[in-house]
Design a protein around this motif. Structure first.
Motif, PDB file in Angstrom:
ATOM      1  N   SER A  73     -11.957  -3.497 -17.383  1.00  0.00           N
ATOM      2  CA  SER A  73     -11.986  -3.490 -15.931  1.00  0.00           C
ATOM      3  C   SER A  73     -11.245  -2.243 -15.457  1.00  0.00           C
ATOM      4  N   VAL A  74     -11.859  -1.527 -14.522  1.00  0.00           N
ATOM      5  CA  VAL A  74     -11.243  -0.316 -13.970  1.00  0.00           C
ATOM      6  C   VAL A  74     -11.357  -0.354 -12.448  1.00  0.00           C
ATOM      7  N   ARG A  75     -10.533   0.429 -11.789  1.00  0.00           N
ATOM      8  CA  ARG A  75     -10.626   0.555 -10.331  1.00  0.00           C
ATOM      9  C   ARG A  75     -11.859   1.375  -9.991  1.00  0.00           C
ATOM     10  N   ALA A  76     -12.582   0.933  -8.968  1.00  0.00           N
ATOM     11  CA  ALA A  76     -13.794   1.614  -8.530  1.00  0.00           C
ATOM     12  C   ALA A  76     -13.473   2.733  -7.539  1.00  0.00           C
ATOM     13  N   ALA A  77     -14.353   3.724  -7.489  1.00  0.00           N
ATOM     14  CA  ALA A  77     -14.150   4.896  -6.637  1.00  0.00           C
ATOM     15  C   ALA A  77     -13.993   4.542  -5.162  1.00  0.00           C
ATOM     16  N   GLY A  78     -14.686   3.509  -4.701  1.00  0.00           N
ATOM     17  CA  GLY A  78     -14.603   3.125  -3.294  1.00  0.00           C
ATOM     18  C   GLY A  78     -13.740   1.904  -3.058  1.00  0.00           C
ATOM     19  N   SER A  79     -12.840   1.625  -3.990  1.00  0.00           N
ATOM     20  CA  SER A  79     -12.020   0.413  -3.923  1.00  0.00           C
ATOM     21  C   SER A  79     -11.020   0.454  -2.776  1.00  0.00           C
ATOM     22  N   THR A  80     -10.470  -0.713  -2.493  1.00  0.00           N
ATOM     23  CA  THR A  80      -9.417  -0.802  -1.491  1.00  0.00           C
ATOM     24  C   THR A  80      -8.178  -0.096  -2.030  1.00  0.00           C
ATOM     25  N   PRO A  81      -7.323   0.415  -1.166  1.00  0.00           N
ATOM     26  CA  PRO A  81      -6.152   1.162  -1.625  1.00  0.00           C
ATOM     27  C   PRO A  81      -5.203   0.336  -2.486  1.00  0.00           C
ATOM     28  N   THR A  82      -4.542   1.035  -3.400  1.00  0.00           N
ATOM     29  CA  THR A  82      -3.505   0.432  -4.226  1.00  0.00           C
ATOM     30  C   THR A  82      -2.439   1.490  -4.505  1.00  0.00           C
ATOM     31  N   ILE A  83      -1.228   1.035  -4.762  1.00  0.00           N
ATOM     32  CA  ILE A  83      -0.193   1.956  -5.236  1.00  0.00           C
ATOM     33  C   ILE A  83       0.260   1.560  -6.639  1.00  0.00           C
ATOM     34  N   TYR A  84      -0.429   0.596  -7.244  1.00  0.00           N
ATOM     35  CA  TYR A  84      -0.245   0.169  -8.628  1.00  0.00           C
ATOM     36  C   TYR A  84       1.097  -0.498  -8.917  1.00  0.00           C
ATOM     37  N   VAL A  85       2.185   0.025  -8.443  1.00  0.00           N
ATOM     38  CA  VAL A  85       3.521  -0.423  -8.841  1.00  0.00           C
ATOM     39  C   VAL A  85       4.107  -1.499  -7.923  1.00  0.00           C
ATOM     40  N   ALA A  86       3.507  -1.703  -6.771  1.00  0.00           N
ATOM     41  CA  ALA A  86       4.010  -2.684  -5.805  1.00  0.00           C
ATOM     42  C   ALA A  86       2.906  -2.910  -4.767  1.00  0.00           C
ATOM     43  N   SER A  87       3.128  -3.860  -3.881  1.00  0.00           N
ATOM     44  CA  SER A  87       2.143  -4.075  -2.820  1.00  0.00           C
ATOM     45  C   SER A  87       2.237  -2.937  -1.803  1.00  0.00           C
TER      46      SER A  87
END
Length: 151
Positions: A26-40
């Motif tokens: 599973s990978v993040r998609a190019a048009g995915s919702t924003p994330t900062i990976y380390v926290a909300s």
């Protein structure tokens, strides 16, 4: 998502060499919702995804700044990379609708009601559009299932 782009083909080759059964990623998609990976996201003062450099520049609310390697995939790209070593059995988007339209008690008033009906409708939409080329790259994640070509 966090491997340098040039290392992905060799990494997939090694995974195929070691895999006897199904391969699932599973990978993040190019048009995915924003994330900062380390926290909300509410822990971020600012963040920016740089698609050309494959980096996510994050400044947390406490002032700490970090730059993470962050390559976001299109479904075509993921399929092309994986198909060299794996027989791709399934490629679909995950969380196309739930993350965008699901009821959120932190935001939506209880008086809106109908949460069960909304959830049911979202699940049906998810199933219909998860593999649709018009929507798949807008998913939060791409899920690929395959089998090593060597088995």
């Amino acid at each position: 998502n966090h491997l340098p782009r040039e290392r992905i083909p060799d990494t997939l080759a090694e995974l195929a060499r070691l895999t006897d059964g199904p391969f699932v990623t599973s990978v993040r998609a190019a048009g995915s919702t924003p994330t900062i990976y380390v926290a909300s996201l509410d822990h971020a003062r600012s963040f920016q995804q740089d698609h050309r450099r494959d980096e996510c520049d994050i400044e947390l609310a406490n002032g700490r700044r970090m730059i993470l390697h962050s390559h976001l995939f299109t479904a075509k790209e993921l399929h092309r990379l994986a198909a060299v070593h794996f027989e791709v059995e399934s490629l679909r988007g995950l969380d196309l609708f739930h993350s965008r339209f699901a009821c959120d008690p932190r935001w939506n008033p209880a008086s809106l009601g109908g949460i069960a009906a909304v959830t049911s409708e979202l699940e049906e939409l998810e199933e219909v559009y998860a593999s649709d080329v018009r929507f798949i790259d807008r998913a939060t994640h791409l899920l690929l299932v395959g089998r090593s070509r060597r088995t």
